[in-house]
Design a protein around this motif. Structure first.
Motif, PDB file in Angstrom:
ATOM      1  N   ARG A 270      -8.793  -3.061  -2.779  1.00  0.00           N
ATOM      2  CA  ARG A 270      -9.228  -2.164  -1.489  1.00  0.00           C
ATOM      3  C   ARG A 270      -8.479  -2.606  -0.049  1.00  0.00           C
ATOM      4  O   ARG A 270      -8.323  -2.047   0.830  1.00  0.00           O
ATOM      5  N   HIS A 271      -8.958  -3.854  -0.015  1.00  0.00           N
ATOM      6  CA  HIS A 271      -8.557  -4.619   1.136  1.00  0.00           C
ATOM      7  C   HIS A 271      -7.028  -4.470   1.251  1.00  0.00           C
ATOM      8  O   HIS A 271      -6.696  -4.204   2.636  1.00  0.00           O
ATOM      9  N   LEU A 272      -6.292  -4.655   0.538  1.00  0.00           N
ATOM     10  CA  LEU A 272      -4.985  -4.491   0.549  1.00  0.00           C
ATOM     11  C   LEU A 272      -4.530  -3.174   0.797  1.00  0.00           C
ATOM     12  O   LEU A 272      -3.513  -3.027   1.782  1.00  0.00           O
ATOM     13  N   ASP A 273      -5.048  -2.083   0.150  1.00  0.00           N
ATOM     14  CA  ASP A 273      -4.683  -0.778   0.401  1.00  0.00           C
ATOM     15  C   ASP A 273      -4.837  -0.466   2.196  1.00  0.00           C
ATOM     16  O   ASP A 273      -4.203   0.123   2.399  1.00  0.00           O
ATOM     17  N   ALA A 274      -5.756  -1.160   2.450  1.00  0.00           N
ATOM     18  CA  ALA A 274      -6.109  -0.746   4.049  1.00  0.00           C
ATOM     19  C   ALA A 274      -5.322  -1.222   4.857  1.00  0.00           C
ATOM     20  O   ALA A 274      -5.052  -0.779   6.013  1.00  0.00           O
ATOM     21  N   ARG A 275      -4.408  -1.968   4.528  1.00  0.00           N
ATOM     22  CA  ARG A 275      -3.397  -2.673   5.636  1.00  0.00           C
ATOM     23  C   ARG A 275      -1.869  -2.478   5.305  1.00  0.00           C
ATOM     24  O   ARG A 275      -0.988  -2.686   5.905  1.00  0.00           O
ATOM     25  N   LEU A 276      -1.846  -1.472   4.148  1.00  0.00           N
ATOM     26  CA  LEU A 276      -0.175  -0.732   4.101  1.00  0.00           C
ATOM     27  C   LEU A 276      -0.062  -0.089   5.288  1.00  0.00           C
ATOM     28  O   LEU A 276      -0.545   0.614   5.809  1.00  0.00           O
TER      29      LEU A 276
END
Length: 325
Positions: A270-276
């Protein structure tokens, strides 16, 4: 009998071990040792120990028995060490300690960790990034919260000593925070620094933990918005109070640790998704890997010299790291 006569034992063992006086580890306030030259430098990151020992008595922990009470490295010595590692090529300094947020309490100067952070940043304007290691949220002082909000070079990455998200287990651990305290702190830190990312240490299968208690911990990680969960299956340490509590079967501890890790993996995704799709400044660690200020791992599309800062845009991730375009 050699057990009653250390000198006799030493002679039989062929050792030169004269009798020495041993103080009470909980009473002696010895100064932390000065770091040896070149220690703990893994360029571009350098670890600077500013505190050792601990005044708390968590029921699962043996650290105070080996390290003694909390002792802080004086501010001037910390600044000198940060300057030294900077001169050796470090581009990021990490302040570390056994109980880092207790820094300054024993120095008698009415200064706490937030004051140290401010002083280090002021004294080293050429240090690109200052990071903090594991923190106890209930000890975080107002000056540190202000520094988080105002100091751009202080990394927006807080690693919390959470340990559990269930109030009864936290009491049995003899922790000083509640679940509500942890959630409230994360909310406050996010208001101070909207881009902050949280890591945490968490123990699975603590003695007497029920499945409902374990579920509370998994839910707390979600509610706190944790990005990096470091999961430890409970392992009893001899002579600690937790070792005398009713233990869970090993297979239960293992299963709960696996569940917590799955929760952590989902939260990291979820953290990585938010930074795409974002442009992110990252510090190259070499071998095609870089770290953002919030500790997000980034796989680079091309080799970048270690210690160089690059701005990349990530359009994908593999569940563990962003993949730069």
């Amino acid at each position: 009998d050699a057990r009653q006569n250390p000198e006799t034992w030493a002679r039989r063992a062929g050792l030169d071990a004269p009798r020495v006086a041993v103080g009470d580890v909980f009473a002696e306030r010895l100064a932390p040792p000065a770091p040896p030259a070149g220690a703990d430098i893994l360029l571009p990151r350098a670890f600077v120990a500013v505190q050792t020992g601990c005044d708390h008595r968590c029921t699962f922990c043996v650290i105070p028995f080996g390290r003694g009470v909390s002792r802080s490295v004086p501010k001037a010595q910390v600044i000198a060490e940060v300057r030294r590692v900077l001169s050796l090529g470090a581009r990021e300094a990490v302040l570390t300690g056994v109980d880092l947020t207790s820094w300054g309490a024993d120095l008698g100067e009415d200064e706490r960790l937030g004051d140290l952070v401010r002083a280090v940043l002021a004294a080293t304007p050429d240090l690109p990034r200052l990071r903090l290691s594991s923190l106890d949220a209930v000890e975080i002082d107002p000056a540190l919260m202000r520094a988080l909000a105002e100091e751009e070079r202080l990394a927006p990455h807080l690693h919390l000593s959470l340990q559990s998200g269930d109030d009864l287990i936290l009491k049995r651990m003899k922790r000083r925070h509640s679940r509500a305290d942890a959630v409230a702190f994360c909310d406050a830190a996010r208001r101070a620094r909207p881009d902050v990312a949280f890591g945490c240490d968490v123990i699975a299968g603590f003695p007497t933990e029920t499945e409902a208690m374990a579920a509370n911990t998994r839910a707390a990680l979600d509610e706190c918005g944790v990005a990096y969960a470091h999961v430890f299956p409970f392992s009893a340490r001899p002579e600690t109070p937790a070792a005398r509590m009713p233990q869970l079967p090993a297979e239960v501890v293992k299963a709960r640790a696996a569940e917590l890790r799955r929760t952590g993996e989902a939260l990291l995704a979820r953290h990585l998704d938010a930074r795409l799709g974002r442009d992110i400044a990252a510090l190259s660690e070499g071998r095609g890997l870089a770290r953002a200020a919030d500790f997000t791992a980034i796989r680079l599309a091309r080799p970048v010299p270690r210690g160089e800062t690059v701005v990349v845009r990530a359009l994908a991730h593999d569940g563990r790291a962003l993949i730069a375009a």
